[in-house]
Enzyme design. Structure first.
Site, PDB file in Angstrom:
ATOM      1  N   LYS A  77      37.985  31.832  53.965  1.00 42.67           N
ATOM      2  CA  LYS A  77      39.077  32.920  52.449  1.00 42.67           C
ATOM      3  C   LYS A  77      40.767  33.330  53.315  1.00 42.67           C
ATOM      4  O   LYS A  77      41.826  33.181  52.032  1.00 42.67           O
ATOM      5  CB  LYS A  77      38.207  33.374  51.491  1.00 42.67           C
ATOM      6  CG  LYS A  77      36.896  32.703  50.941  1.00 42.67           C
ATOM      7  CD  LYS A  77      35.835  34.103  50.253  1.00 42.67           C
ATOM      8  CE  LYS A  77      35.239  33.110  49.658  1.00 42.67           C
ATOM      9  NZ  LYS A  77      34.150  33.739  49.163  1.00 42.67           N
ATOM     10  N   LEU A 201      36.705  36.155  31.801  1.00 44.99           N
ATOM     11  CA  LEU A 201      37.386  34.958  32.491  1.00 44.99           C
ATOM     12  C   LEU A 201      36.949  33.561  32.530  1.00 44.99           C
ATOM     13  O   LEU A 201      35.631  33.997  33.047  1.00 44.99           O
ATOM     14  CB  LEU A 201      38.560  35.085  34.087  1.00 44.99           C
ATOM     15  CG  LEU A 201      38.899  36.114  34.384  1.00 44.99           C
ATOM     16  CD1 LEU A 201      39.508  36.678  35.485  1.00 44.99           C
ATOM     17  CD2 LEU A 201      40.270  36.176  33.292  1.00 44.99           C
ATOM     18  N   ASN A 256      27.656  38.448  27.371  1.00 47.60           N
ATOM     19  CA  ASN A 256      27.417  37.052  28.364  1.00 47.60           C
ATOM     20  C   ASN A 256      25.840  36.366  27.354  1.00 47.60           C
ATOM     21  O   ASN A 256      25.229  35.598  27.138  1.00 47.60           O
ATOM     22  CB  ASN A 256      27.078  36.751  29.917  1.00 47.60           C
ATOM     23  CG  ASN A 256      28.864  36.865  30.160  1.00 47.60           C
ATOM     24  OD1 ASN A 256      29.739  36.506  29.612  1.00 47.60           O
ATOM     25  ND2 ASN A 256      28.673  37.179  31.593  1.00 47.60           N
ATOM     26  N   HIS A 259      26.867  34.896  24.342  1.00 48.81           N
ATOM     27  CA  HIS A 259      26.995  33.832  24.129  1.00 48.81           C
ATOM     28  C   HIS A 259      25.264  32.263  24.811  1.00 48.81           C
ATOM     29  O   HIS A 259      25.797  31.477  24.482  1.00 48.81           O
ATOM     30  CB  HIS A 259      28.192  33.707  25.853  1.00 48.81           C
ATOM     31  CG  HIS A 259      29.312  34.025  25.797  1.00 48.81           C
ATOM     32  ND1 HIS A 259      29.915  34.297  23.992  1.00 48.81           N
ATOM     33  CD2 HIS A 259      30.581  34.846  26.329  1.00 48.81           C
ATOM     34  CE1 HIS A 259      31.217  35.007  24.477  1.00 48.81           C
ATOM     35  NE2 HIS A 259      31.070  35.195  25.782  1.00 48.81           N
ATOM     36  N   TYR A 298      30.620  40.755  10.674  1.00 50.85           N
ATOM     37  CA  TYR A 298      28.863  41.280  10.413  1.00 50.85           C
ATOM     38  C   TYR A 298      28.089  40.715  10.244  1.00 50.85           C
ATOM     39  O   TYR A 298      27.556  39.957  11.054  1.00 50.85           O
ATOM     40  CB  TYR A 298      29.595  40.084   8.723  1.00 50.85           C
ATOM     41  CG  TYR A 298      29.071  40.989   7.209  1.00 50.85           C
ATOM     42  CD1 TYR A 298      29.905  41.496   6.805  1.00 50.85           C
ATOM     43  CD2 TYR A 298      27.643  40.199   7.068  1.00 50.85           C
ATOM     44  CE1 TYR A 298      29.281  42.298   5.353  1.00 50.85           C
ATOM     45  CE2 TYR A 298      27.734  41.225   5.483  1.00 50.85           C
ATOM     46  CZ  TYR A 298      27.726  42.069   5.493  1.00 50.85           C
ATOM     47  OH  TYR A 298      27.620  42.250   3.615  1.00 50.85           O
ATOM     48  N   PRO A 302      24.036  47.920  15.355  1.00 55.39           N
ATOM     49  CA  PRO A 302      23.192  47.887  15.253  1.00 55.39           C
ATOM     50  C   PRO A 302      22.467  48.868  14.160  1.00 55.39           C
ATOM     51  O   PRO A 302      23.757  49.944  13.567  1.00 55.39           O
ATOM     52  CB  PRO A 302      23.134  48.756  16.812  1.00 55.39           C
ATOM     53  CG  PRO A 302      23.830  48.276  17.312  1.00 55.39           C
ATOM     54  CD  PRO A 302      25.620  47.887  16.388  1.00 55.39           C
ATOM     55  N   PHE A 304      20.036  49.025  11.086  1.00 55.69           N
ATOM     56  CA  PHE A 304      17.801  48.895  10.925  1.00 55.69           C
ATOM     57  C   PHE A 304      17.332  47.607  10.617  1.00 55.69           C
ATOM     58  O   PHE A 304      18.763  46.581  10.886  1.00 55.69           O
ATOM     59  CB  PHE A 304      17.643  49.638   9.496  1.00 55.69           C
ATOM     60  CG  PHE A 304      16.146  49.924   9.142  1.00 55.69           C
ATOM     61  CD1 PHE A 304      15.505  50.148  10.362  1.00 55.69           C
ATOM     62  CD2 PHE A 304      15.693  50.087   7.598  1.00 55.69           C
ATOM     63  CE1 PHE A 304      13.880  50.442   9.567  1.00 55.69           C
ATOM     64  CE2 PHE A 304      14.409  49.860   7.625  1.00 55.69           C
ATOM     65  CZ  PHE A 304      13.230  50.180   8.569  1.00 55.69           C
ATOM     66  N   GLY A 307      16.188  42.772   5.480  1.00 56.59           N
ATOM     67  CA  GLY A 307      14.866  42.310   4.917  1.00 56.59           C
ATOM     68  C   GLY A 307      15.795  41.532   3.763  1.00 56.59           C
ATOM     69  O   GLY A 307      16.762  40.946   3.427  1.00 56.59           O
ATOM     70  N   CYS A 310      16.476  36.100   1.104  1.00 55.88           N
ATOM     71  CA  CYS A 310      16.966  35.789   1.867  1.00 55.88           C
ATOM     72  C   CYS A 310      16.672  35.241   3.093  1.00 55.88           C
ATOM     73  O   CYS A 310      15.613  34.226   3.750  1.00 55.88           O
ATOM     74  CB  CYS A 310      17.957  35.456   1.457  1.00 55.88           C
ATOM     75  SG  CYS A 310      19.019  35.228   0.068  1.00 55.88           S
TER      76      CYS A 310
END
Length: 486
Positions: A77, A201, A256, A259, A298, A302, A304, A307, A310
């Site tokens: 390298k 990256l 990560n 993702h 949205y 962090p 509670f 509920g 829906c």
């Protein structure tokens, strides 16, 4: 190590740096730095580890005008970099390296000590493979730190060490920093600086990502290092995010994992759609067009548990659909379990106070509504009531005149906690906030309200349990403050 205290509300540093003794402590800082700069000579940069991150970083830093020295134990390298050849397959990397070599800005060596002596900043991009126990293997970090410390011991001037590896929070200050201090005989924050600068990256487009970053995160503990890093990244990002080293370390993991979560979610949607003859690609193409809720900040705060009318119902419906079709959706299938565990954590926090008189501030599943359907606090209240705790409740949208009959009828079938409390809840409600606070041994806040903030700040209770992030600092209340995720 110099520490900075940051006033989040006024966005400024309110206390000058102060030296502290070793070991290097965990800071809490988000410095906002003076953008007015005089023209400075660009610092020389050494880059340790010439793999995917190191080689790209060095090439791009040289393109910004920095003299760069690449360091690696792999002789092949080193030879490739010295010749302006890319050691990996990465778009535009070979051309960028060759331009740096031709301009006299890139060289490579296996002598890390000398590289530190010859440069002003060192980026550390060594490997951090998985250890046998599943954790992080620190061998390469420690070996690099030892060589860097020996080089640091033999040079004058302030040197900045920038960790770029993916490592567990605390590693930079607990693994690398002590070695640097012990072997060099110098003090972090005074004689040299330490930063954590995660990379974002994407392989295949890494050069483009460096020059057009999604964000630039710099964790540091001293102002001088922060200024150096701001100068380095100024050509590609005029507004980097400064934070604590530990937060910067964690951000890399969280990015990560998020993702990976998105990949699994989309794939589970695909498995769910196929038996119904629905094209999941069409579904997800529509899904990602919503930038107000689906692709936004949205729901990503962090707080509670979820509920309402829906989310709980429809998560159960999707689980039922999958089971009926014989499809295993481990991630979606465990959303209820994860949500329940968050409710249990709130319950554990309250129990740990030993309080028998509990004031609940916020009853509906979210503020600004009187909707009690599957409100997660009902599950907490049900368990506490069953244990003999005395509960008093206030909600800014629910009064003695609020018709609860229909709500409670729904709650009876929507959740066990709601069913248990259906007949008792009206007797727990108080229109007068002070009536809830006075006599309570612990306050539990489930809604972000200015009124709740004020009474909790001055209340002489055993503890304040903050489930929504109403208070940013532990010292914000007279009583001990406990956040559910902070």
């Amino acid at each position: 190590m110099e520490l900075l205290k940051f006033d989040r509300q006024n966005a400024e540093i309110v206390e000058a740096p102060k030296p502290v003794m070793n070991p290097v402590p965990t800071p809490a800082l988000h410095p906002v730095l003076n953008p007015q700069k005089q023209q400075k000579l660009k610092p020389a940069i050494s880059v340790v580890g010439l793999g995917y991150v190191g080689a790209v970083s060095m090439a791009c830093l040289s393109a910004l005008g920095h003299r760069c020295v690449g360091v690696d134990v792999d002789a092949r390298k080193v030879a490739q970099i010295s010749a302006g050849e890319s050691p990996i397959h990465e778009k535009d990397l070979g051309e960028t390296l060759l331009s740096g070599v031709d301009a006299g800005l890139i060289s490579a060596t296996d002598d890390l000590e000398q590289a530190v002596r010859d440069t002003d900043v060192t980026f550390v991009s060594v490997g951090t493979p998985t250890a046998a126990d599943g954790g992080c293997d620190y061998r390469y970090i420690k070996a690099a730190a030892e060589s860097m410390a020996r080089g640091l011991a033999e040079k004058d001037g302030f040197h900045v060490f920038v960790m770029r590896c993916s490592i567990p929070p605390g590693t930079t200050l607990s693994v690398m920093a002590p070695i640097l201090e012990e072997l060099s005989g110098k003090t972090a924050g005074e004689d040299f600086g330490i930063c954590f600068n995660p990379e974002f990256l994407r392989e295949g487009v890494a050069i483009a990502d460096f020059h057009n970053p999604p964000k630039t995160v710099i964790g540091t503990t001293d102002m001088r290092s922060a200024e150096v890093m701001r100068d380095i990244y100024a050509p590609v990002d005029a507004d980097p995010i400064f934070t604590s080293i530990e937060a910067a370390e964690m951000v890399k993991y969280v990015d990560n994992v998020w993702h990976a979560t998105k990949v699994c979610f989309a794939n589970e949607v695909g498995r769910l759609c196929k038996p119904s003859g629905v094209d999941s690609r069409e579904v997800m193409d529509i899904f990602v067009q919503d930038h107000k809720l689906n692709l936004s900040a949205y729901y990503l705060k962090p707080g509670f548990a979820y509920g309402g009318s829906c989310l709980p119902k429809e998560v159960r419906a999707v689980q039922h659909m999958a089971e009926a079709a014989g499809i295993d959706l481990p991630m979606i299938g465990n959303l209820e379990r994860s949500n329940r565990e968050h409710i249990n954590e709130a319950l554990r926090m309250i129990r740990a106070t030993g309080a028998r008189r509990v004031g609940i501030l916020g009853l509906a599943f979210k503020p600004g509504t009187d909707d009690l359907r599957e409100s997660p606090i009902l599950e907490v209240m049900s368990a506490l009531h069953a244990e003999g705790a005395a509960l008093r409740v206030h909600d800014e949208a629910i009064t003695a005149d609020t018709p609860l009959e229909g709500q409670l009828a729904y709650v009876r079938h929507g959740s066990k906690g709601g069913a248990d409390l259906a007949e008792k809840l009206p007797n727990m409600l108080r229109d007068d906030l002070d009536a809830v606070v006075n006599g309570a041994e612990v306050l539990v806040i489930t809604h972000p309200s200015d009124a709740y903030r004020e009474v909790a700040r001055r209340s002489n209770v055993r503890a304040v349990i903050d489930l929504v992030g109403l208070f940013a600092e532990p010292e914000a209340t007279a009583a001990p403050l406990h956040g559910i995720g902070w």
